[in-house]
Design an enzyme around this catalytic site. Structure first.
Site, PDB file in Angstrom:
ATOM      1  N   CYS A   2      13.743 -38.960  -3.179  1.00  0.00           N
ATOM      2  CA  CYS A   2      15.661 -38.164  -3.124  1.00  0.00           C
ATOM      3  C   CYS A   2      16.164 -37.025  -3.523  1.00  0.00           C
ATOM      4  CB  CYS A   2      16.236 -39.159  -4.159  1.00  0.00           C
ATOM      5  SG  CYS A   2      16.533 -40.907  -2.974  1.00  0.00           S
ATOM      6  N   CYS A  29      16.712 -39.614   1.744  1.00  0.00           N
ATOM      7  CA  CYS A  29      18.020 -40.149   0.086  1.00  0.00           C
ATOM      8  C   CYS A  29      18.355 -39.335  -0.228  1.00  0.00           C
ATOM      9  CB  CYS A  29      17.536 -41.612  -0.137  1.00  0.00           C
ATOM     10  SG  CYS A  29      15.609 -40.885  -1.283  1.00  0.00           S
TER      11      CYS A  29
END
Ligand code: N1C
Length: 248
Positions: A74, A154
């Site tokens: 992420c 993400c």
């Protein structure tokens, strides 16, 4: 002259033999440890060996992707289109900031290689491999891997696009056709475009194609775009003391 001579003799020994994709794959794969590289090679090969090289669909690589799934990273995931050299010149030095598909096991191990099979043979070939038919082994792999990599995206996602083209968001690119539409809110919070501006740039963040990019993004994903001179990207690549968030 001596250096050239020695280089000429040692070159073939020190370099990977690109005409043998198996040894290239295995030696690259081994750098990642933690995987059974022979097992991955077998999963890779089953996608295309003994097949007509124009009949290898994207799904043929499902078992390979399942054997080496991408890990979500992420806020560090970097995508690109038509900026391969700039992006990898940068990410090679700043792994602390961003990772691309080519920094993952499968992307790294197969980057730059050519391969195909032939009906009636269990061998891997590197010459005479078609790239113009739709279902060729190399393009199908990159489409499948790009889809899987985008599926795990993400947080804040970055994309480097090229200001040296007239259409930086090219609707025929893998980035447009495969990746952008797979980003899902709220898992993906934002897409942040870095428009690489080289000398004699043809476009920037105001280019009409970027309106299409905004529209293609799933609702709930924020969008930003910044024009960044290539020199600034290189500077950030060569100065580890520059914080990732202040690279541009
Ligand atoms: O078609 P593109 O770029 O928009 O694809 C780039 C996009 C990136 O974000 C990557 O995640 O798709 C992924 N990707 C690769 O990582 C990759 N490595 C090598 C797609 N293609 C990749 N290649 C080869 O470059 C492959 O052979 C494909 O056809 C080209 C695409 O380059 P592009 O048009 O600049």
């Amino acid at each position: 002259l001596i250096i050239v001579t020695i280089g000429g003799v040692l070159g073939p020994i020190l370099q990977t033999n690109e005409s043998d994709p198996k040894s290239t794959f295995l030696s690259r794969c081994k750098k990642f440890n933690q995987y059974d590289c022979q097992k991955l090679w077998d999963a890779f090969q089953q996608a295309y060996v003994n097949k007509d090289p124009c009949k290898v669909p994207v799904e043929a690589y499902d078992p390979l992707i399942a054997a080496a799934p991408f890990k979500p990273q992420c806020n560090k995931m970097m995508f690109w289109s038509k900026t391969k050299v700039v992006v990898h010149g940068f990410t090679a030095k700043r792994k602390d900031c961003f990772v691309t598909l080519e920094d993952t096991l499968l992307g790294y191990s197969l980057n730059g290689l050519t391969w195909c099979g032939k009906q009636g043979s269990n061998d891997t070939f590197t010459t005479g491999c078609p790239r113009t038919c739709e279902n060729n082994p190399v393009d199908s792999f990159w489409i499948r891997a790009s889809a899987a990599y985008a599926d795990v995206a993400c947080g804040d996602v970055t994309a480097m696009l090229s200001g040296s083209t007239t259409t930086p968001f090219d609707p025929t690119s893998t980035f447009a056709k495969v990746e952008v539409t797979r980003f899902k809110a709220p898992k993906v919070r934002s897409l942040n475009v870095v428009m690489v501006i080289q000398k004699n740039a043809k476009s920037n963040c105001k280019n009409a194609s970027l309106q299409k990019l905004k529209n293609a993004l799933h609702k709930g994903i924020a969008y930003s775009c910044k024009d960044v001179p290539e020199s600034r990207i290189q500077e950030c690549g060569s100065k580890p003391q520059i914080a990732c968030r202040t690279c541009w």
